[in-house]
Scaffold this motif. Structure first.
Motif, PDB file in Angstrom:
ATOM      1  N   THR A 192      39.030  43.248  47.945  1.00 18.88           N
ATOM      2  CA  THR A 192      39.861  44.228  47.229  1.00 18.88           C
ATOM      3  C   THR A 192      40.218  43.769  45.816  1.00 18.88           C
ATOM      4  OG1 THR A 192      41.897  43.238  48.124  1.00 18.88           O
ATOM      5  CG2 THR A 192      40.875  45.023  49.393  1.00 18.88           C
ATOM      6  N   PHE A 193      39.690  42.619  45.403  1.00 19.00           N
ATOM      7  CA  PHE A 193      40.095  42.038  44.120  1.00 19.00           C
ATOM      8  C   PHE A 193      39.615  42.882  42.942  1.00 19.00           C
ATOM      9  CE2 PHE A 193      39.850  39.247  40.469  1.00 19.00           C
ATOM     10  CZ  PHE A 193      41.017  38.513  40.559  1.00 19.00           C
ATOM     11  N   ARG A 194      40.556  43.220  42.049  1.00 14.91           N
ATOM     12  CA  ARG A 194      40.251  43.908  40.800  1.00 14.91           C
ATOM     13  C   ARG A 194      41.016  43.191  39.689  1.00 14.91           C
ATOM     14  NH1 ARG A 194      37.562  45.437  44.223  1.00 14.91           N
ATOM     15  NH2 ARG A 194      36.958  47.555  44.860  1.00 14.91           N
ATOM     16  N   TRP A 195      40.301  42.759  38.662  1.00 13.56           N
ATOM     17  CA  TRP A 195      40.915  41.944  37.614  1.00 13.56           C
ATOM     18  C   TRP A 195      42.148  42.608  37.010  1.00 13.56           C
ATOM     19  CZ3 TRP A 195      40.466  37.021  36.679  1.00 13.56           C
ATOM     20  CH2 TRP A 195      39.302  36.348  37.054  1.00 13.56           C
ATOM     21  N   ARG A 196      42.026  43.875  36.668  1.00 10.26           N
ATOM     22  CA  ARG A 196      43.141  44.562  36.011  1.00 10.26           C
ATOM     23  C   ARG A 196      44.357  44.630  36.928  1.00 10.26           C
ATOM     24  NH1 ARG A 196      41.929  50.136  32.996  1.00 10.26           N
ATOM     25  NH2 ARG A 196      40.692  48.630  31.805  1.00 10.26           N
ATOM     26  N   GLU A 197      44.116  44.845  38.187  1.00 15.49           N
ATOM     27  CA  GLU A 197      45.203  44.951  39.150  1.00 15.49           C
ATOM     28  C   GLU A 197      45.922  43.617  39.331  1.00 15.49           C
ATOM     29  OE1 GLU A 197      45.309  47.575  43.068  1.00 15.49           O
ATOM     30  OE2 GLU A 197      44.158  45.732  43.380  1.00 15.49           O
ATOM     31  N   HIS A 198      45.165  42.530  39.287  1.00 13.39           N
ATOM     32  CA  HIS A 198      45.731  41.198  39.520  1.00 13.39           C
ATOM     33  C   HIS A 198      46.213  40.516  38.242  1.00 13.39           C
ATOM     34  CE1 HIS A 198      44.789  40.279  43.820  1.00 13.39           C
ATOM     35  NE2 HIS A 198      43.959  41.292  43.652  1.00 13.39           N
ATOM     36  N   LEU A 199      45.968  41.113  37.093  1.00 13.05           N
ATOM     37  CA  LEU A 199      46.238  40.438  35.829  1.00 13.05           C
ATOM     38  C   LEU A 199      47.674  39.928  35.701  1.00 13.05           C
ATOM     39  CD1 LEU A 199      45.121  39.499  33.146  1.00 13.05           C
ATOM     40  CD2 LEU A 199      45.668  41.748  32.183  1.00 13.05           C
ATOM     41  N   PRO A 200      48.714  40.740  35.963  1.00 15.53           N
ATOM     42  CA  PRO A 200      50.081  40.211  35.836  1.00 15.53           C
ATOM     43  C   PRO A 200      50.345  39.000  36.737  1.00 15.53           C
ATOM     44  CG  PRO A 200      50.124  42.602  35.931  1.00 15.53           C
ATOM     45  CD  PRO A 200      48.727  42.189  36.276  1.00 15.53           C
ATOM     46  N   SER A 201      49.866  39.058  37.973  1.00 11.59           N
ATOM     47  CA  SER A 201      50.071  37.936  38.891  1.00 11.59           C
ATOM     48  C   SER A 201      49.289  36.708  38.445  1.00 11.59           C
ATOM     49  CB  SER A 201      49.651  38.333  40.312  1.00 11.59           C
ATOM     50  OG  SER A 201      50.512  39.331  40.827  1.00 11.59           O
ATOM     51  N   LEU A 202      48.078  36.923  37.955  1.00 14.86           N
ATOM     52  CA  LEU A 202      47.279  35.801  37.465  1.00 14.86           C
ATOM     53  C   LEU A 202      47.910  35.174  36.227  1.00 14.86           C
ATOM     54  CD1 LEU A 202      43.666  37.228  37.901  1.00 14.86           C
ATOM     55  CD2 LEU A 202      44.774  35.460  39.281  1.00 14.86           C
TER      56      LEU A 202
END
Length: 259
Positions: free
Chosen positions: A19-29
């Motif tokens: 389910t990983f999507r860069w834009r979705e995870h960006l704040p957490s990353l």
């Protein structure tokens, strides 16, 4: 129940990356990256000053490492930021689910907020050391026993919350590795800390690691108790907050769709 949960956890990494999507995870990353970059900078400066003798204006009789990793020092300050944010976001989530009359989610996030508030109090005020001192000197209770009970008291709401309301924090696959990795790192740091005064465990392991990583510039016990523990705890705090932040954003997204 625990066995079933562990079996399901085996699928979490695959589900996370599926389910990983860069834009979705960006704040957490970005949260985790900020912690990593901060730690890399601290370790690099400590190595430069205490091992290589550079930046003499930062040199100290005790060593720069002492000031960087001590209680209520710069690395702990960063931990306080993530602990506070986790507490606030968890409390906000509990409030949201109270409005939605979702008792399970409300209680779970309330327990998380309570535990992280206790962790913040422990980190900022060190009541554990005071309790250990009085318990040992006036009641004859070993410091390991007192600290073990203290850590259990702090962790009990989180442990109960995850076991009782398993489906709440892991309802979104995107949050799972953040929360689990952060929790495991906290468990590692706490477990090691409880047993730090048993035999020469910390000294022996710390001496070896210090010699390998910083040419022995940090005494073994303090390498473990200060440098390594604080490093692990900061990583744990950033990862757990990254998971809570991801949950918050996904909850808002699904809420906006009317779910």
């Amino acid at each position: 129940m625990i066995k079933e949960h562990l079996k399901k956890m085996g699928n979490f990494p695959a589900e996370f990356f599926t389910t990983f999507r860069w834009r979705e995870h960006l704040p957490s990353l970005l949260v985790v990256s900020a912690a990593l970059l901060f730690l890399l900078a601290v370790w690099r400066i400590v190595y430069l000053v205490d091992v290589q003798g550079g930046l003499p204006q930062l040199a100290s009789v005790r060593g720069l490492w002492w000031h960087a990793f001590r209680n209520r020092g710069p690395v702990e300050w960063m931990q306080w930021v993530f602990l506070s944010l986790t507490c606030l976001y968890a409390a906000a989530l509990s409030g949201v689910y109270w409005e939605k009359k979702n008792r399970g989610a409300q209680v779970f996030w309330g327990l998380i907020a309570f535990s992280f508030l206790l962790m913040l109090i422990e980190d900022t005020g060190d009541p554990r050391h005071l309790m250990s001192y009085y318990g040992y000197n006036y009641l004859g209770i070993s410091k390991m026993t007192i600290e073990g009970i203290f850590y259990l008291f702090i962790a009990a709401p989180i442990i109960y919350g995850f076991l009782r309301f398993w489906g709440v924090p892991f309802s979104f696959p995107q949050t799972r590795l953040y929360l689990i990795t952060g929790g495991l790192l906290y468990a590692l740091a706490a477990s090691a800390s409880v047993f730090r005064n048993q035999g020469d465990f910390y000294e022996n392991l710390g001496d070896q690691l210090s010699l390998y990583l910083v040419e022995g510039a940090i005494p073994g016990f303090f390498f473990m108790d200060f440098a390594l523990e604080e490093t692990i705890e900061l990583l744990a705090a950033s990862l757990f907050f990254a998971g809570v932040l991801m949950y918050w954003r996904l909850m808002k997204k699904t809420r906006g769709k009317g779910s």
